[in-house]
Design an enzyme around this catalytic site. Structure first.
Site, PDB file in Angstrom:
ATOM      1  N   CYS B 194      -0.964  -7.465   0.973  1.00 47.22           N
ATOM      2  CA  CYS B 194      -1.315  -6.220   0.224  1.00 47.22           C
ATOM      3  C   CYS B 194      -2.508  -6.385  -0.855  1.00 47.22           C
ATOM      4  CB  CYS B 194      -0.061  -5.511  -0.698  1.00 47.22           C
ATOM      5  SG  CYS B 194       1.335  -5.348   0.240  1.00 47.22           S
ATOM      6  N   HIS B 198      -6.335  -4.160  -1.898  1.00 43.61           N
ATOM      7  CA  HIS B 198      -5.880  -3.383  -3.047  1.00 43.61           C
ATOM      8  C   HIS B 198      -6.387  -4.198  -4.359  1.00 43.61           C
ATOM      9  CE1 HIS B 198      -4.845   0.132  -0.575  1.00 43.61           C
ATOM     10  NE2 HIS B 198      -3.900  -0.623  -0.115  1.00 43.61           N
ATOM     11  N   ARG B 237       4.381   5.124   3.423  1.00 44.29           N
ATOM     12  CA  ARG B 237       2.823   4.476   3.158  1.00 44.29           C
ATOM     13  C   ARG B 237       2.942   3.117   3.657  1.00 44.29           C
ATOM     14  NH1 ARG B 237      -0.749   4.055   4.720  1.00 44.29           N
ATOM     15  NH2 ARG B 237      -2.987   4.192   3.870  1.00 44.29           N
ATOM     16  N   CYS B 241       0.519   0.842   5.915  1.00 42.11           N
ATOM     17  CA  CYS B 241      -0.228  -0.423   5.760  1.00 42.11           C
ATOM     18  C   CYS B 241       0.076  -1.367   6.503  1.00 42.11           C
ATOM     19  CB  CYS B 241      -0.103  -0.562   4.030  1.00 42.11           C
ATOM     20  SG  CYS B 241      -1.066   0.237   3.062  1.00 42.11           S
TER      21      CYS B 241
END
Lengths: 106, 280
Positions: B194, B198, B237, B241
């Site tokens: 992740c 981000h 979501r 991803c």
């Protein structure tokens, strides 16, 4: 005499360049066995939270090719699927042991 | 002499471990580090600004978003969710009976650690637990009726600051740490975690998409996404991803997914909820 030699050579080349004739016929069981291995490894990867979508795509493709009767291509694709599954397991195992925050957060 | 020297070193290390809390990074220390990273990197943005995600970095899209927000596409879901929320079950009880404060203005405190089960629970899980306890069938997660309920409940928390508690229970801490593991684990054929998108790439583009900051992401969920044409929860979501990086997504409501939501939501503690939201 030359014509005879030419004809023999021509037929020999024809024989070599025709895949169905030059290589031993593949049975569907070979591709099926690799596909089964790929499926089992993929399941293992998913259970380990590390499955790759591409493995599933290649397994589907291999199955389609097998259904069509294209055993050689099916075997090649199944081998790729098995490789992806093996790599995904390796990734999941490695990450379980050595995941970390990025250095800029430490 | 040598023996004394070794002993004193050991005693020093032991006392450092006891008195220096920084040697163990728990949720509180994590929060300072994580939010600090983005505050330092985007010093022109407040913590609350971070909840606006990609719209902090793309002026054109921000204008479009502000225009959309004049008539937000999630409003119907709020209305339908409120209706469903107040509709009594077959036995006469309601959802409000299953939540503290009647289910109003509590969404910003979820997911929570459930001491009875020893596991993390998000609102969706409590909704279904409530239904089963009252003789109703559980709803499917991620789409449909449950999302409308979530949308209404989130709207009642709008403006409240995210407040995720990790209680003093080793199981809660283990769940939090497991969420951290899931968050920082590389997955998929692209070998991404992740944080690759981000944290270090936040504010930059990946193909046509501008990447939002990890801190502030959860505040606008459930969100109406143009791609979905509907409102969806954060776990939907996450699945998207994971698919994007070539991974088989984790199962919604699995321990790993719930722990991820716990860790990820905790990261935004102190930031105002602006859910439901809209995103492209």
């Amino acid at each position: 005499m030359n014509k005879i030699i030419f004809c023999i050579l021509f037929f020999f080349l024809l024989l070599v360049s025709t895949p169905g004739l030059s290589t031993p016929a593949l049975s569907s069981s070979e591709a099926n066995a690799v596909l089964k291995q790929a499926m089992s490894l993929h399941k293992q990867a998913i259970a380990n939270e590390g499955g790759w979508r591409i493995t599933g795509k290649f397994m589907k493709k291999a199955k389609k090719l097998l259904d069509k009767g294209d055993r050689r291509k099916a075997l090649d694709v199944a081998i790729r699927a098995r490789e992806f599954a093996e790599l995904s397991i390796m990734q999941a195992d490695m990450e379980k042991k050595s995941w970390s925050e990025p250095p800029y957060l430490k | 002499m040598c023996h004394h020297y070794r002993l004193s070193i050991l005693l020093l290390l032991f006392s450092l471990l006891l008195v220096n809390p920084l040697l163990y990074a728990g949720p509180k220390e994590d929060l300072v580090r994580y939010q600090g990273y983005f505050q330092k990197r985007f010093s022109n943005l407040s913590l609350d600004d971070l909840s606006n995600g990609l719209y902090n970095f793309d002026e054109g899209r921000r204008e479009q978003w502000e225009a959309i927000m004049e008539f937000p596409p999630y409003e119907i879901a709020i209305e339908e969710g409120e209706e469903l929320f107040n509709k009594p079950f077959g036995n006469g009880k309601r959802y409000a009976d299953c939540f503290d404060n009647g289910g109003v203005a509590i969404a910003h405190t979820y997911p929570r650690f459930n001491a009875k089960t020893g596991k993390v629970q998000n609102i969706s899980a409590v909704i279904n637990e409530c239904r089963v306890a009252n003789g109703e069938k559980p709803l499917r997660y991620l789409k449909g009726e449950i999302v409308k309920l979530l949308t209404y409940m989130a709207d009642t928390s709008r403006g409240k600051k995210i407040d995720i508690q990790v209680p003093d229970d080793p199981r809660a801490l283990a769940a939090y740490e497991d969420g951290k593991r899931v968050y920082f684990t590389r997955r998929g054929v692209r070998d991404f975690a992740c944080y690759h998108c981000h944290w270090e790439a936040a504010g930059q583009k990946i193909r046509g998409n501008v990447l939002s900051t990890a801190v502030g992401q959860v505040t606008h969920f459930p969100s109406y996404r143009s791609k979905w044409g509907a409102v969806g929860p954060i776990q939907r979501r996450y699945k998207g991803c994971m698919k994007n990086v070539g991974a088989v997504p984790l199962k919604a409501q699995s321990d790993a997914m719930n722990n991820l939501e716990y860790f990820h939501t905790h990261m935004s503690n102190g930031i105002s909820m602006n859910a439901p939201g809209t995103r492209f």
